[in-house]
Write a protein that holds these residues in place. Structure first.
Motif: not given
Length: 690
Positions: A354, A358, A374-379, A403, A405
């Motif tokens: 993760y 991120a 939900e915990k996975v956030q991409y930069r 996840k 744009e």
């Protein structure tokens, strides 16, 4: 009762029976009613023995002639009985049923129903069902539903619980407009569900099935096209230019791209650099080299400073992709910084993944559904690749795309579909086709045989294993049950067949099995053991259709091949022929009727998936109902894109009219339909693998 009522609230379904239903993924009344019969048994008029035809299922009435003869071979009891009428004699054989010696007394009249086989000049039946004339008369000309079962759960019990559920079920109001039902000649949803379980006759069953199939196609197409309408409005927020990275990689590869691969790679490059967001499907036959094209797209994404995500349908396939790409990165000095993300990883490993995602330290994320948690956030997610895309629901693909744009979307599909159907199924998705195999691939050698070939096949398998090779054996069922024959034709099952092979093959050959009802961890363990060559022969259901790349596997043997669609058989065949050694595919048909063998001969004569898919489309017809397993590419619960091509077209036209008139379903008359489709979207509209 409603769709969420626990199945244990049905009278007679206690904790033990509830657990048995749980093995079939049935935990609620709604799920029970959605578990449609897998087939129907039709009880026709008994025929004279002299008119019984070898290779066909029929009922005959006769008197027991002579005293039943029992013999034993080790632990196996074999009982032979001869019946006769004025037209001839028929030999019956029963296994492990010695009690029938007392039941079938000389001179007694019975009706026997089963598959007739010619043994030289003698007609015979093995393990036929026995009826009194009165009992058979009650069943005659009825369509009796047959359900998927597990040990401990009989077909008769499932019928009883389905009747009880239908009697107390609160059906939701009809959600389609009356005009749509009339225009497409569709019965109500309630009538369809009630009839599909207990049809009065074949015509009413066909009408019921038509409604169920139409709804499956309609829901899928609406959700797919609604998403595509939104996609078409997206501008390219991640404009990319080709860099030296992809050019250097192509120069270093030990093989050149085929012309088809080069053309598809050109189309992807243009999309990534274009004004609109890419939404492209790459369709290619088994072994055509789709993966290398996806790697090039992901490399171009990383070289432009964005993150790429590759989602696979199974953990084993995800790990395989990760190891392959990591190997490329190390060997060719690629700029990939990949991380793996799958459900079975330890909590600490997930936290580290993760963090790398991120922060952007990882520019390539490879995994399963874990990628959309939900915990996975991409930069800076710029490209999403989904492999074997038909295994994901529409909603799941949307969640991954959300996840970032508006990232580019690249979809990979392994089973070729005739273009006429592809246009309907994929709508405005841009379609690329890799219709050429790499030159170094050895063509698979095929044969279509009957069950009498098994001893020879087992010797061949033993010979291949002795040379260090590995083998897949496919069966249509997980476990055997009291009703494990389709219309009298035996259906092989994974659990029992594994024991058969252990007895038939040399003791040093390692045989194991795999099926979809196993826990995910157990499935991964077995597939890994096969990949590591800790298993020589793997007996499996079609769960391995989307499996792993085992170049050492050289034999694919499919039992009850007549039960599968040609497209799925071709997909299964694609598990072998992936290495340097000659590979073989053995299609075993328990049904020796000319039309069944003729279908399979298409596979015998061709390894071209596009040709096979087209032939499947010509041969299949809606009259077959539930009799053949759904094709591998789109395994709908009931519908079949080949058999139901005409209905697919009608559903497509209905969706187009709806989207043109009321794309948001905001009109009052579409309120119930909107609620229904929202439930379908929430559930993912997943395709069911058999």
């Amino acid at each position: 009762m409603d769709r969420d009522t626990p199945i244990t609230e049905l009278k007679g379904v206690g904790e033990k029976t509830g657990r048995l239903f749980g093995k079939l993924d049935i935990r609620t009344v709604g799920e029970l009613l959605a578990a449609y019969p897998r087939d129907y048994e039709v009880f026709g008029e008994p025929v004279k023995i002299g008119r019984a035809v070898s290779g066909e299922v029929c009922a005959v009435q006769g008197a027991v002639s002579g005293i039943p003869n029992e013999r034993r071979i080790r632990n196996l009891s074999i009982l032979n009985v001869v019946i006769a009428d004025e037209s001839g004699r028929l030999q019956l054989t029963f296994y492990n049923m010695p009690f029938l010696k007392k039941t079938l007394r000389q001179g007694g009249f019975y009706i026997f129903r089963g598959l007739v086989r010619a043994k030289g000049a003698v007609l015979a039946m093995e393990q036929p069902k026995i009826f009194s004339p009165a009992d058979y008369d009650r069943l005659m000309n009825r369509l009796v539903p047959r359900y998927a079962l597990t040990k401990g759960l009989t077909n008769q019990a499932v019928q009883k619980y389905v009747r009880q559920a239908l009697a107390g079920y609160a059906f939701e109001p009809e959600y389609h407009a009356p005009a749509l039902l009339e225009e497409n000649q569709l019965v109500s949803w309630r009538e369809a569900v009630e009839t599909v379980h207990f049809p009065d006759d074949r015509d009413s069953l066909i009408r019921a099935r038509r409604r169920l199939v139409f709804d499956e196609f309609f829901s899928f197409l609406y959700l797919m096209r609604r998403g595509q309408q939104l996609d078409r409005q997206l501008e390219n927020r991640h404009r990319m230019q080709e860099t030296a990275d992809t050019l250097r990689f192509l120069e270093q590869l030990p093989f050149p791209l085929t012309e088809a691969q080069a053309k598809v790679w050109r189309e992807i490059r243009e999309d990534l650099a274009g004004e609109s967001c890419m939404n492209r499907l790459v369709q290619g036959d088994v072994g055509s080299g789709k993966t290398i094209v996806a790697v090039l797209a992901l490399l171009m994404t990383a070289a432009n400073g964005y993150q790429g995500a590759l989602m696979a349908p199974t953990e084993v396939l995800a790990v395989q992709h990760f190891e392959t790409i990591q190997g490329y990165a190390e060997k060719y000095g690629l700029i990939f910084r990949p991380v793996l993300l799958v459900g079975s990883m330890a909590a600490r490993e997930k936290r580290e993944a993760y963090q790398a995602i991120a922060s952007g330290d990882a520019n390539l994320v490879i995994g399963t559904h874990a990628l959309i948690q939900e915990k996975v956030q991409y930069r800076s997610l710029g490209l999403v690749v989904t492999d074997e895309q038909h295994r994901f629901g529409v909603r799941q693909r949307e969640l991954l795309a959300q996840k970032g744009e508006d990232p580019h979307i690249l979809v990979m599909s392994a089973t070729p579909i005739p273009r006429t159907l592809a246009i309907i199924l994929y709508g405005d998705l841009h379609l690329s086709v890799i219709d050429e195999l790499p030159a170094d691939r050895l063509p698979i050698k095929n044969c279509v045989v009957n069950t009498g070939y098994r001893p020879k096949a087992y010797r061949f398998i033993a010979g291949q294993v002795a040379q260090g090779r590995q083998v897949y054996v496919i069966c249509p069922q997980v476990e055997g049950d009291a009703d494990d024959a389709e219309g009298g034709i035996p259906m092989e099952n994974v659990v029992d067949y594994t024991e058969t092979l252990k007895s038939a093959l040399p003791a040093d050959i390692r045989v194991s099995y795999l099926h979809g009802r196993m826990r995910p961890g157990d499935k991964n363990r077995i597939m890994n053991q096969f990949a590591e060559h800790s298993i020589d022969v793997l007996v499996s259901t079609t769960v391995i259709e989307v499996g792993i790349n085992v170049p050492n596997a050289t034999v694919m043997m499919v039992e009850n091949a007549e039960r599968f669609g040609l497209a799925q058989l071709h997909q299964l065949r694609g598990r072998v022929g992936r290495g340097e050694h000659q590979s073989y595919c053995i299609f075993v048909s328990a049904d020796e009727k000319a039309e069944s063998m003729e279908r399979l001969e298409i596979l015998n004569k061709s390894n071209d998936g596009f040709h096979i898919a087209s032939e499947d489309l010509k041969l299949r017809g809606p009259g077959e109902l539930f009799g053949i397993r759904q094709s591998g590419e789109f395994s709908f619960r009931v519908g079949d894109i080949y058999a139901d091509a005409g209905l697919l077209k009608q559903a497509s036209e209905a969706v187009d009219r709806l989207l043109a008139a009321d794309p948001e379903l905001s009109l009052p008359e579409h309120g119930r339909l909107k609620a229904h489709l929202e439930k379908e979207a929430e559930a993912g509209v997943d395709f069911r693998s058999i």
